[in-house]
Design a protein around this motif. Sequence first.
Motif, short mmCIF file in Angstrom:
data_model
loop_
_atom_site.label_atom_id
_atom_site.label_comp_id
_atom_site.label_asym_id
_atom_site.label_seq_id
_atom_site.Cartn_x
_atom_site.Cartn_y
_atom_site.Cartn_z
N ALA A 99 31.52 35.26 49.44
CA ALA A 99 32.43 34.07 49.56
C ALA A 99 33.16 34.22 48.15
O ALA A 99 34.18 33.70 48.10
CB ALA A 99 31.32 32.91 49.50
N GLN A 100 32.47 34.64 46.95
CA GLN A 100 33.60 34.45 45.89
C GLN A 100 34.10 35.66 45.64
O GLN A 100 35.34 35.51 45.27
CB GLN A 100 32.29 34.65 44.53
CG GLN A 100 31.49 33.30 44.57
CD GLN A 100 30.48 33.73 45.26
OE1 GLN A 100 30.00 34.56 45.57
NE2 GLN A 100 29.79 32.17 45.64
N GLU A 101 33.90 37.00 46.02
CA GLU A 101 34.67 38.10 45.66
C GLU A 101 35.65 38.31 46.88
O GLU A 101 36.71 39.15 46.92
CB GLU A 101 33.56 39.41 45.67
CG GLU A 101 32.77 39.20 44.48
CD GLU A 101 31.76 40.43 44.34
OE1 GLU A 101 31.88 41.11 45.32
OE2 GLU A 101 30.99 40.56 43.28
N GLY A 102 35.23 37.86 48.16
CA GLY A 102 36.14 37.99 49.27
C GLY A 102 37.82 37.65 49.03
O GLY A 102 38.52 38.11 49.49
N THR A 103 37.92 36.63 48.25
CA THR A 103 39.09 36.06 48.25
C THR A 103 39.97 36.80 47.45
O THR A 103 40.99 36.85 47.49
CB THR A 103 39.16 34.71 47.54
OG1 THR A 103 38.31 34.74 46.21
CG2 THR A 103 38.36 33.54 48.43
N ASN A 104 39.44 37.93 46.60
CA ASN A 104 40.10 38.67 45.70
C ASN A 104 40.40 40.15 46.35
O ASN A 104 41.09 40.87 45.86
CB ASN A 104 39.45 38.91 44.41
CG ASN A 104 39.29 37.76 43.77
OD1 ASN A 104 40.34 36.63 43.59
ND2 ASN A 104 38.07 37.56 43.16
N ILE A 105 39.88 40.26 47.55
CA ILE A 105 39.83 41.52 48.15
C ILE A 105 41.20 41.67 48.92
O ILE A 105 41.49 40.90 49.74
CB ILE A 105 38.64 41.77 49.22
CG1 ILE A 105 37.28 41.70 48.40
CG2 ILE A 105 39.09 43.34 49.83
CD1 ILE A 105 37.45 43.15 47.25
N SER A 106 41.87 42.77 48.77
CA SER A 106 43.24 43.01 49.46
C SER A 106 43.26 43.96 50.29
O SER A 106 44.11 44.34 51.12
CB SER A 106 44.59 42.88 48.24
OG SER A 106 44.37 43.97 47.55
N VAL A 107 42.30 45.15 50.30
CA VAL A 107 42.31 46.23 51.07
C VAL A 107 40.58 46.43 51.60
O VAL A 107 40.07 46.47 50.71
CB VAL A 107 42.70 47.70 49.97
CG1 VAL A 107 42.70 48.65 50.90
CG2 VAL A 107 44.24 47.19 49.65
N LEU A 108 40.80 46.63 52.84
CA LEU A 108 39.28 47.08 53.51
C LEU A 108 39.50 48.30 54.08
O LEU A 108 40.78 48.43 54.94
CB LEU A 108 39.15 45.68 54.15
CG LEU A 108 38.37 44.52 53.71
CD1 LEU A 108 38.05 43.60 54.65
CD2 LEU A 108 37.25 44.90 52.78
#
Length: 1512
Positions: free
Chosen positions: A31-40
Amino acid sequence: MIQSEKQKHRGDEEVVKELCMANGVSYEKIAQEGTNISVLEIFFSGFPRMVGLSFFPRLCQLTVVGQNIKHIEALECCPLLQELWVVQCHLTEISGLQNCLQLEKLYLYDNQICEINNLELQINLEVLWLNNNCITQIQGLNTLQNLKELNLADNNIEKIGHSLDPNVSLQNLNLSGNKIRSFKELTWLARLPHLRELALKDPTSTPNPVCLLCNYATHVLYHMPGLQRLDTYDVSSKQVKEAAESTVMKKMMYYNMRVRTAQRNLAETRLSLTERKKTMLQLPEECVRTVNHTLKNLEHELSKVPATCKKSACTLEDGLTHLVEGSADRSDPTTDISRDPAMEHKIHSKIEALRERLLLWTRRLNEIEAWYERDLAQATNMMEYTVQFLLMELESVGNIRLEEGCSTDPWFTSCCDLLLSRFSRSDFKVHGITGIKINRVIRIHNSALRLRFEDKLHTLLASDESATTQNYRRRLEHLFYTADPEKGSEKEEILCIVEEGFKTAEQYKALEREGIPLSNSLSVTEQPRIEHALRQARQGDSKHSTDTIPFRHGQIIVSKVFVGQSMPVRMGERVDRSSHHRAYSVYRNVDTKQRTAVGEERPRSSKAQTGPECTPRRRQWFMFEHELVLPEYIIYFDYISGDQEQPALSGHGTGRDDSPSNDIILDKEVLNMEPVLKPQPKLLSLDDKILLNVARANVLSQITVLNLHGNSLSKIKEISRLTALQHLTISFNEFTRLDDISHMSLLPELQPNLEFLDASYNRLVALEGLRGLGQLKHLDVRWNKLTNAREDTAVLRKHTPALLKLDTRYNPWNRPEAVRMTILGRLITLTHLDDMMVAEEEAAVALQMAAGSKINQASLLAHSRTDSDRPRSLSLLSTARLLCLLSPAPWGLNRELELDWTAMITALNLDSQRISRLINLNKLVNLRWASFNDNDISKVEGLDSCLKLEELSLNNNNISTLNGLSKLHCLNKLSVDGNQLSSLDASVLDQLPNLSFLSVEDNCISSLHGIQRVRSLLELYIGNNHISTSQDIYFLKGLTNLIILDLYGNPLLEKLENYRIYVVFHLPSLKALDGIAVEVTECESAKDMFGGRLTPDMIAEKLGHSNYTDITYLTLQSCSIRMVDLCPADLFCSLRSVNLDHNNLTSFSGLIYLPNIKALCLNYNHIESILPRQKTHMTNRQILHSKVHSSGYGQQSPSKGKGETGPTGSLEPLMGSLEVLHLSHNGISNMANLQLSRLTNLKALFLQGNEISQVEGLEGLHRLRELGLDRNRIKALAENSFIAQNVLLELHLAENRIRELNHLDPLTELRKLFLGMNKLQEITELDKLEVLPSLMELSVVGNPVAKNSLHRPAVVLHLSQLQVLDGVMVTLEERTRAELLSTDSSPCSQCPGASLPATEINLPGLLPLMPRHNPLRGMSMSGGLQNFMHGHDVLPSNVDEAQSHYTYKHKKHKHGNAARSGQTDITFRHIRKAVSNLTTTGLLPDGNRVIVTYPNQEQDSRFPNSGKPPSM
């Protein structure tokens, strides 16, 4: 339900955990780190569904590889997504992207997607990979205008079409591994302006079938010149693009030539049909003329009855006004039918009978015209097929080729046999058909279709274990197909089949046809077309109404078909593939009532497909697999009926005793019906008395009706006084103009009242001069010689404003198809034209066309384009026509025009607009391509501002000069076919430095003079003109770039023997001539025949003029001449001297025909004989020569026999005027073979430097006075060597091998003898010279006998007349000393005359000896006679022959030896005083001989130009 949802939730949670673990994200902190992820990224497993993406709202790149995902989903919460990879995931569709509006890159390869869709909102997409899917059609990309890279490799795409047109930003396109087969599909890619990389056969994919075709890369590079890479190859270099451009340009030039040839063949066919029609029309027209003339005579008689009778007569006359015409005798004016009512009744009866005859002959005329139109339409149809085939070849870059068959081709014969074997007369008996005539067979070579057929066949055979070679061949059939005219255009369908093959079974089903219908029977195949044609004929279709067989012309396609597992179906049973899953085809047997006739067919019939039955039964097949049907041939044929093609026309112009003869008999019977009007003398002129008599009036002003029919009048100025005249008939006269009728309007106080004018059957060539007829309502000008409808209509429009009825039929109009609309567009008052009522709709169309006949703003807007480049198309249309065809008009209906809109125009196509002047073009400053074909333009004007014009077409106008083109320096292509040009204006052509294409066919050009100025010319079409001289070819020799030349239809082709190889020889750069490629063998034949051939044209080229009769002297040294062909020889009647030294002549060739030649120099050639020796076996080269006039071969007299030695007096003398002949250094070894005895007038012969060993063959040279044989291999003189040379004065035998001096006794008049450098050893040999009583000069220097000069006393003593010995004068002192020495040794011997002083020696015919210190004055010219003529083309002809003489002075050897005969000095001076009429020869003190020619004596013509000195 709740349980399942819990399980699903638990599963999704596991999936999300797997996703987090694969990307290094803590699931607990998602929930906290997901908003900063741009590449999966997730690969190969663990992500069966697209879930959990809502935790990553800022996701920009998602990569999913090797998962089992069926659908794209859960991307609604990823609005920032820019790059998406869903690869190898079993996707079946594109979906779930509606919220990804920022998406720029989308990779969906290696899935199972079948359709491109749901991408409409991805307008920012730049990269799209859909390779290795199941896509069959390119679609759904219309909104992706920013797309730059598209990968559609390894799908099942066959067509491109317009599907990529909106993707204008596309730079990289991969279509490898698809099924694109046609070059035409690749052409669509040329619409992508920024395309830089294209892959169609990527190494990792299977190549498209189109890549296996020849010229694939060339085609692509031509249409897409901006490409940088093609199939991994770097194609950015300029050389690669230029090579492709050059190849395509050459192909376009070649096919343009062939298309023009086909069109020219049609023109010839039209001309032939026209001539035949003219012949067929002769009889009907003559009969029409006869009958109509009689009708008009009877009308004339009826017009004489009183008023009470006139009503019926006039009514009858009006009824006959529009009948077709004829000729008979004039009526008798004494007949007065008003007093004989019975006579009037007879006249009416005869008129009715004549009307019936006219109706019959009118119908006959219409039948002939219909036959002409029908045959012309068929010829035009064939030409159009040919042109379409050629264009198809061009567009496929040679991968489709249509081969025309001929009787020598085995496949042609096989096709004919096949069709004839499948024709059964009984099937067509009901239509009266007795046979078929095969007109044309075309063999189809389509590489793409053949590859498709073979691939499909190999695939089927590989999957069929039971298939053997024998079974496979038994399943191959050659079956017929014909297009169904009810389903569309026959021509379009045939062309489509040739290019793309047959449609699929499903497509035929949509057309309500069961599969692909094929048959082994002609009648079964043709049945739908025959039924359609018969229905059309019953409905009154004019095309077929006059032909007894409306379906006469047939065309079928013969295809190779693999019927495979074929199953039978019954008649009436529906053909459906769903009912026959395993079958490739089905067939039904066609059992007709004419079944017995099948056995009568020829045995070449089809084999059975399955089962043991092998009877040649009629069958109809329906193929399900279109790839297994390969079209191989097209056969064009005609059905033959028992009554031939035109039963109604049989016998026309043939004189056969059938229908026409019976009609003529019936005509005579009607013409001989009572009353037969007696003839009356024809009027040649008019006066008042005659007018009053003819009109039966008392006063001229009372005459309202005047009938002057059937006279010989050509002028009628007298009718100007007939002020009340309303009705005038002047038919059947000799009028060429109607100016005299206009005199009626010259009186200003009187208005002309003429309302009716019949001027039919005259010789009117124009209506110009007809004016002021404001009341004229009816005008008849049938059967005249009017040609220009536009000009004549303009006259009528101005001077006959009230005209209601006009009849112009039966005139030789130019462009007859446009005459009616031309007239109606200008004469708006007409109600009837050519006996047909004018409909309002027709008049409106004509008015609209007339309004567009001027170049104005409206026409410019409608017919102009603003494109900056010519389309990259293989079309042969002109650029102007092509742009107007492909591009929409840039000016919208509601678009406001810019001020400089005319400056934007680059292309203008105003073909067929009836334009008469080029106006309003001055503002088209950027015009590059213009076409004004098929108009009425007479002058090239108004183009001075169009300085950028590159292409200009003015075909089929009335242009007579090229003036007006001088400022068009950028002009590259110019076409002025079908005009009235009489010459090529050099001053204009000189101003066109960039002209590479010039076409001036069908003009009146008589010379190619001027064409030499256009040195950039590549193509020249100048067929059907008046070029007639071979000299015109020399104007083309400077055009070193010319590769295509067409002179077909010029008189030159008939007049010039061996025309084709003559042109090929003179224009070695030519690749095609008259529509046919120049073969290597032709070039070789041309070199053999014309290489080294001296012709009048060659002389004209060398001298710069063709005034052959003025040439007196000709020098052509070192020109590689090996034969002479100066025909006709009379052209060179003034030629006296010819110098052809240093050439390759083996005989005198055509020189023997020159009538007045006196001196001939042929040194340093290879002369073997005057005429070539007859050989038993001639070489190919000599066989060629034998076909050429004046080559010398085949023209000599019979051989003398073995060795050709001995007397030649029996041979016919030749060259009776020849007096001087030089043949030194020719390698001659046998003098007898030369046949020199035939030159009976020869006076000087020079044979120095040859290989002669025996002096012979001079028996006929009785007038020979000088003979040069220096530097040969002569060892001895034979008894008959000089048997006829009793007047020989000078003999040169220096530098031979002579040891004995025998047989010189015939030389009684010999004055000079040169024997230097021989093998004479004994003084006794010199004693033999005593037989030469006239010898005055002797040289033996260089012989052993002359060593130390010990021979001089003996020679001086024995030769009493000798004056010069070894170049030294014999003095009186020397002679006295010799006599004294002789007296000492032999006192009895005396030398007669030895005591005479030198100054007193005076022999008859010789000048007195002159003192040595008194040299002859004059000019010396070194080199001897053979050099005397070098360097001069023409000798002056104004030198007084009586005032010249020549002195031949032999140079002394520098060691005191005698000079060699080949090195002589010529000294000449003018004799000013009159002397006796004798030719006097004498010696100068230094031993030189003088010949003086006096006025009345025959000249010593051993010298060039009849004794005249050359100009120095």
